[in-house]
Design an enzyme around this catalytic site. Sequence first.
Site, mmCIF file in Angstrom:
data_model
loop_
_atom_site.group_PDB
_atom_site.id
_atom_site.type_symbol
_atom_site.label_atom_id
_atom_site.label_comp_id
_atom_site.label_asym_id
_atom_site.label_seq_id
_atom_site.Cartn_x
_atom_site.Cartn_y
_atom_site.Cartn_z
ATOM 1 N N TYR A 98 -8.403 -3.986 -4.454
ATOM 2 C CA TYR A 98 -6.960 -4.314 -4.475
ATOM 3 C C TYR A 98 -7.134 -5.861 -5.152
ATOM 4 O O TYR A 98 -6.323 -6.095 -6.048
ATOM 5 C CB TYR A 98 -6.084 -4.086 -3.316
ATOM 6 C CG TYR A 98 -4.561 -4.273 -3.434
ATOM 7 C CD1 TYR A 98 -3.879 -3.442 -4.098
ATOM 8 C CD2 TYR A 98 -4.158 -5.480 -2.654
ATOM 9 C CE1 TYR A 98 -2.474 -3.704 -4.179
ATOM 10 C CE2 TYR A 98 -2.749 -5.631 -2.952
ATOM 11 C CZ TYR A 98 -1.815 -4.741 -3.463
ATOM 12 O OH TYR A 98 -0.657 -5.163 -3.687
ATOM 13 N N LYS A 140 -5.472 -7.176 -8.517
ATOM 14 C CA LYS A 140 -4.159 -7.877 -8.654
ATOM 15 C C LYS A 140 -4.498 -9.237 -9.410
ATOM 16 O O LYS A 140 -3.686 -9.947 -10.139
ATOM 17 C CB LYS A 140 -3.451 -8.016 -7.221
ATOM 18 C CG LYS A 140 -3.005 -6.788 -6.937
ATOM 19 C CD LYS A 140 -1.818 -6.254 -7.966
ATOM 20 C CE LYS A 140 -1.244 -4.869 -7.138
ATOM 21 N NZ LYS A 140 0.025 -4.650 -8.157
HETATM 22 N N1 LIG Z 1 4.689 -3.249 0.114
HETATM 23 C C1 LIG Z 1 4.152 -4.435 0.155
HETATM 24 O O1 LIG Z 1 3.937 -4.977 0.923
HETATM 25 C C2 LIG Z 1 3.537 -5.107 -1.226
HETATM 26 C C3 LIG Z 1 3.244 -6.469 -1.101
HETATM 27 C C4 LIG Z 1 2.511 -6.936 -2.476
HETATM 28 C C5 LIG Z 1 2.503 -6.413 -3.494
HETATM 29 N N2 LIG Z 1 3.077 -5.245 -3.481
HETATM 30 C C6 LIG Z 1 3.299 -4.323 -4.917
HETATM 31 O O2 LIG Z 1 4.574 -3.932 -5.179
HETATM 32 C C7 LIG Z 1 4.271 -2.693 -5.822
HETATM 33 C C8 LIG Z 1 5.168 -1.624 -5.233
HETATM 34 O O3 LIG Z 1 4.560 -1.441 -3.951
HETATM 35 P P1 LIG Z 1 5.165 -0.401 -2.876
HETATM 36 O O4 LIG Z 1 5.021 -0.953 -1.429
HETATM 37 O O5 LIG Z 1 6.264 0.089 -3.231
HETATM 38 O O6 LIG Z 1 4.009 0.819 -2.928
HETATM 39 P P2 LIG Z 1 4.121 2.302 -2.565
HETATM 40 O O7 LIG Z 1 5.361 2.532 -1.615
HETATM 41 O O8 LIG Z 1 2.978 2.731 -2.305
HETATM 42 O O9 LIG Z 1 4.862 2.841 -3.979
HETATM 43 C C9 LIG Z 1 3.857 2.791 -4.825
HETATM 44 C C10 LIG Z 1 4.421 3.640 -6.253
HETATM 45 O O10 LIG Z 1 3.548 3.615 -7.411
HETATM 46 C C11 LIG Z 1 3.712 4.887 -7.707
HETATM 47 N N3 LIG Z 1 2.313 5.198 -8.408
HETATM 48 C C12 LIG Z 1 0.957 5.049 -8.007
HETATM 49 N N4 LIG Z 1 0.031 5.553 -8.851
HETATM 50 C C13 LIG Z 1 0.931 5.667 -10.106
HETATM 51 C C14 LIG Z 1 0.630 6.252 -11.267
HETATM 52 N N5 LIG Z 1 -0.602 6.580 -11.894
HETATM 53 N N6 LIG Z 1 1.602 6.568 -11.949
HETATM 54 C C15 LIG Z 1 2.912 6.365 -11.733
HETATM 55 N N7 LIG Z 1 3.305 5.992 -10.651
HETATM 56 C C16 LIG Z 1 2.341 5.757 -9.852
HETATM 57 C C17 LIG Z 1 3.846 5.883 -6.612
HETATM 58 O O11 LIG Z 1 4.105 7.194 -7.096
HETATM 59 P P3 LIG Z 1 3.684 8.392 -5.950
HETATM 60 O O12 LIG Z 1 5.236 8.372 -5.133
HETATM 61 O O13 LIG Z 1 3.713 9.741 -6.919
HETATM 62 O O14 LIG Z 1 2.756 8.244 -5.281
HETATM 63 C C18 LIG Z 1 4.908 5.049 -5.872
HETATM 64 O O15 LIG Z 1 6.140 5.241 -6.479
HETATM 65 C C19 LIG Z 1 2.802 -2.435 -6.055
HETATM 66 O O16 LIG Z 1 2.545 -3.059 -7.393
HETATM 67 C C20 LIG Z 1 2.404 -3.349 -4.935
HETATM 68 O O17 LIG Z 1 0.724 -3.867 -5.322
HETATM 69 C C21 LIG Z 1 3.695 -4.583 -2.394
#
Ligand SMILES: NC(=O)c1ccc[n+]([C@@H]2O[C@H](COP(=O)([O-])OP(=O)(O)OC[C@H]3O[C@@H](n4cnc5c(N)ncnc54)[C@H](OP(=O)(O)O)[C@@H]3O)[C@@H](O)[C@H]2O)c1
Length: 250
Positions: free
Chosen positions: A169, A173
């Site tokens: 990861y 990133k």
């Molecule tokens: N949450 C945190 O603490 C955090 C911190 C730093 C950065 N981020 C970044 O913020 C962003 C969103 O994170 P999140 O926490 O909302 O993640 P999440 O809850 O795991 O949601 C991930 C999303 O990405 C979708 N996805 C994954 N692979 C895909 C693909 N091949 N095609 C289309 N959609 C796909 C998933 O779809 P499905 O529902 O179909 O699986 C889901 O809608 C990410 O880029 C993550 O790296 C998050």
Amino acid sequence: METRKKIALITGANRGLGFEIARQLGKKQIKVLIGARNVTAGEAATNRLIAEGIDAIFFLLDITQADSISNTVKLVTEKFGYLDILVNNAACLPKATDAGSPSQVGKQLLLDFLETNLLAQISVTQSFLPLIRQSTAGRIVNMSSTIGSVTISGEHLHQNGTKPPRIPYAVSKAAFNMFTVLLAKELRSEGIKVNSADPGLTQTDAGGPNAPYTVEQGARPAVWLSCLDDNGPTGCFFTHVDNHVVNNPW
Ligand SMILES: NC(=O)c1ccc[n+]([C@@H]2O[C@H](COP(=O)([O-])OP(=O)(O)OC[C@H]3O[C@@H](n4cnc5c(N)ncnc54)[C@H](OP(=O)(O)O)[C@@H]3O)[C@@H](O)[C@H]2O)c1
């Protein structure tokens, strides 16, 4: 003079931060295209936004599938002919069970993360670029992470007790951040701004319920970067502190 409505595509918008970014952009009277790889989840999310009065449309988009990307580009081209904002949000998030330590990580796990978090992001961006070039103020926002910051990871090295983040990861990133910078340089003369957003550890399925930030807070840097005016920054990395958007170190 009538101004045409701004359009934003958010990938992985069926849940978590993607959904919240779409919600906040929609509340700003931007038409939001809800990209999701699962029809049921994508339609349900879109209907929830529509019920809040948001102008939302679902697009089936799996960012790792070339056919899915080209089909969405075709549909958006036929329906609108332009795209103002692309939020590259969808990602593969680390699991506690991933054997991701630098000394042990296997090639397949690295490839899986790089495929979704780097190669697919580049494919999506390149594919939608002709539509973004039809905008008068194109904005590309790449969802990154504190874990993708080489500077912050380096600082952790000198603190007691912190474990190295899971390398698949982290490198995906960090590499995505490099794409941000280099693409921003290439597109600067065209007025298209490209930036990375760090939401901080946020209460999503990935971040868990005990994360310090709500989705409303975590979405803020990406929403701010999506709506930059012509004087706004490009090729930069932003997070948030005390509800203010601030620079993040690369
Ligand atoms: N949450 C945190 O603490 C955090 C911190 C730093 C950065 N981020 C970044 O913020 C962003 C969103 O994170 P999140 O926490 O909302 O993640 P999440 O809850 O795991 O949601 C991930 C999303 O990405 C979708 N996805 C994954 N692979 C895909 C693909 N091949 N095609 C289309 N959609 C796909 C998933 O779809 P499905 O529902 O179909 O699986 C889901 O809608 C990410 O880029 C993550 O790296 C998050």
